[in-house]
Design a protein around this motif. Structure first.
Motif, PDB file in Angstrom:
ATOM      1  N   ALA A  36      21.020  -8.774 102.309  1.00 16.35           N
ATOM      2  CA  ALA A  36      20.195  -8.019 102.871  1.00 16.35           C
ATOM      3  C   ALA A  36      19.981  -6.465 102.695  1.00 16.35           C
ATOM      4  CB  ALA A  36      19.915  -8.184 104.511  1.00 16.35           C
ATOM      5  N   GLY A  37      21.230  -6.089 102.566  1.00 15.98           N
ATOM      6  CA  GLY A  37      21.241  -4.625 102.328  1.00 15.98           C
ATOM      7  C   GLY A  37      21.195  -4.077 100.937  1.00 15.98           C
ATOM      8  N   LEU A  38      21.387  -5.029  99.860  1.00 12.63           N
ATOM      9  CA  LEU A  38      21.091  -4.814  98.683  1.00 12.63           C
ATOM     10  C   LEU A  38      19.713  -5.075  98.375  1.00 12.63           C
ATOM     11  CD1 LEU A  38      23.958  -6.896  96.819  1.00 12.63           C
ATOM     12  CD2 LEU A  38      23.942  -4.500  97.188  1.00 12.63           C
ATOM     13  N   ILE A  39      19.004  -5.959  98.972  1.00 15.55           N
ATOM     14  CA  ILE A  39      17.769  -6.038  98.665  1.00 15.55           C
ATOM     15  C   ILE A  39      16.764  -4.869  99.194  1.00 15.55           C
ATOM     16  CG2 ILE A  39      15.508  -7.413  99.502  1.00 15.55           C
ATOM     17  CD1 ILE A  39      17.242  -9.924  99.362  1.00 15.55           C
ATOM     18  N   SER A  40      17.143  -4.292 100.705  1.00 14.50           N
ATOM     19  CA  SER A  40      16.506  -3.320 101.213  1.00 14.50           C
ATOM     20  C   SER A  40      17.096  -1.805 100.904  1.00 14.50           C
ATOM     21  CB  SER A  40      16.531  -3.329 102.737  1.00 14.50           C
ATOM     22  OG  SER A  40      17.654  -3.456 103.036  1.00 14.50           O
ATOM     23  N   ASP A  41      18.342  -1.916 100.124  1.00 14.28           N
ATOM     24  CA  ASP A  41      18.892  -0.641  99.650  1.00 14.28           C
ATOM     25  C   ASP A  41      19.324   0.180 100.829  1.00 14.28           C
ATOM     26  OD1 ASP A  41      19.766   1.193  97.595  1.00 14.28           O
ATOM     27  OD2 ASP A  41      17.764   2.318  97.765  1.00 14.28           O
ATOM     28  N   ASN A  42      20.071  -0.821 101.699  1.00 17.82           N
ATOM     29  CA  ASN A  42      20.603  -0.145 103.048  1.00 17.82           C
ATOM     30  C   ASN A  42      21.841  -0.075 102.696  1.00 17.82           C
ATOM     31  OD1 ASN A  42      21.292   0.327 105.477  1.00 17.82           O
ATOM     32  ND2 ASN A  42      19.531  -0.901 106.567  1.00 17.82           N
ATOM     33  N   LEU A  50      27.870  -1.832 103.789  1.00 16.01           N
ATOM     34  CA  LEU A  50      29.267  -1.612 104.156  1.00 16.01           C
ATOM     35  C   LEU A  50      29.457  -2.483 105.463  1.00 16.01           C
ATOM     36  CD1 LEU A  50      29.291   2.514 104.024  1.00 16.01           C
ATOM     37  CD2 LEU A  50      30.619   0.684 102.807  1.00 16.01           C
ATOM     38  N   GLN A  51      28.811  -2.746 106.355  1.00 17.28           N
ATOM     39  CA  GLN A  51      28.896  -3.601 107.391  1.00 17.28           C
ATOM     40  C   GLN A  51      29.448  -4.817 107.025  1.00 17.28           C
ATOM     41  OE1 GLN A  51      25.423  -4.224 109.851  1.00 17.28           O
ATOM     42  NE2 GLN A  51      26.602  -5.464 111.234  1.00 17.28           N
ATOM     43  N   GLY A  52      28.859  -5.548 106.192  1.00 19.32           N
ATOM     44  CA  GLY A  52      29.021  -6.907 105.632  1.00 19.32           C
ATOM     45  C   GLY A  52      30.506  -6.752 104.870  1.00 19.32           C
ATOM     46  N   GLY A  53      30.645  -5.898 103.974  1.00 17.79           N
ATOM     47  CA  GLY A  53      31.831  -5.753 103.256  1.00 17.79           C
ATOM     48  C   GLY A  53      32.843  -5.729 103.955  1.00 17.79           C
ATOM     49  N   LEU A  54      32.910  -4.792 105.205  1.00 20.52           N
ATOM     50  CA  LEU A  54      34.008  -4.433 105.815  1.00 20.52           C
ATOM     51  C   LEU A  54      34.333  -5.662 106.531  1.00 20.52           C
ATOM     52  CD1 LEU A  54      33.514  -0.749 106.884  1.00 20.52           C
ATOM     53  CD2 LEU A  54      34.935  -1.527 105.335  1.00 20.52           C
TER      54      LEU A  54
END
Length: 96
Positions: free
Chosen positions: A52-58, A63-67
């Protein structure tokens, strides 16, 4: 003076056990990492926030998901290391 079965269970498996357990730890961490990739094909899982972060450039989502995924992988690896140490100590081997 041991037959094949006795040699397997009394000598070979106890000596191989630390390596078998290490392989299970590595496979578990690889599976955690692979589970995050499953979200790229619309599977529900650990990587939904990252995708979702990659799609929305967020960057915050990424970082939240990766951490979270990274922390979970490290904690599970360490917990399995404690289990490995307890098992090898119980059978009388030193952890490598």
């Amino acid at each position: 003076g041991l037959n094949g079965t006795q040699r397997l269970f009394r000598v070979e498996l106890p000596l191989a056990l630390p390596l078998i357990l290490e392989g299970l730890k590595v496979a578990t961490v690889i599976n955690i990492g692979t589970a995050t990739i499953g979200s790229t094909v619309a599977a529900k899982g650990l990587g939904e926030v990252i995708i979702a972060g990659l799609i929305s450039d967020n960057t915050a989502f990424i970082l939240q998901g990766g951490l979270i995924v990274g922390l979970m992988a490290v904690l599970i690896y360490d917990a399995m290391g404690l289990v490995e140490a307890a098992i090898t100590r119980r059978i009388g081997l030193r952890a490598a």
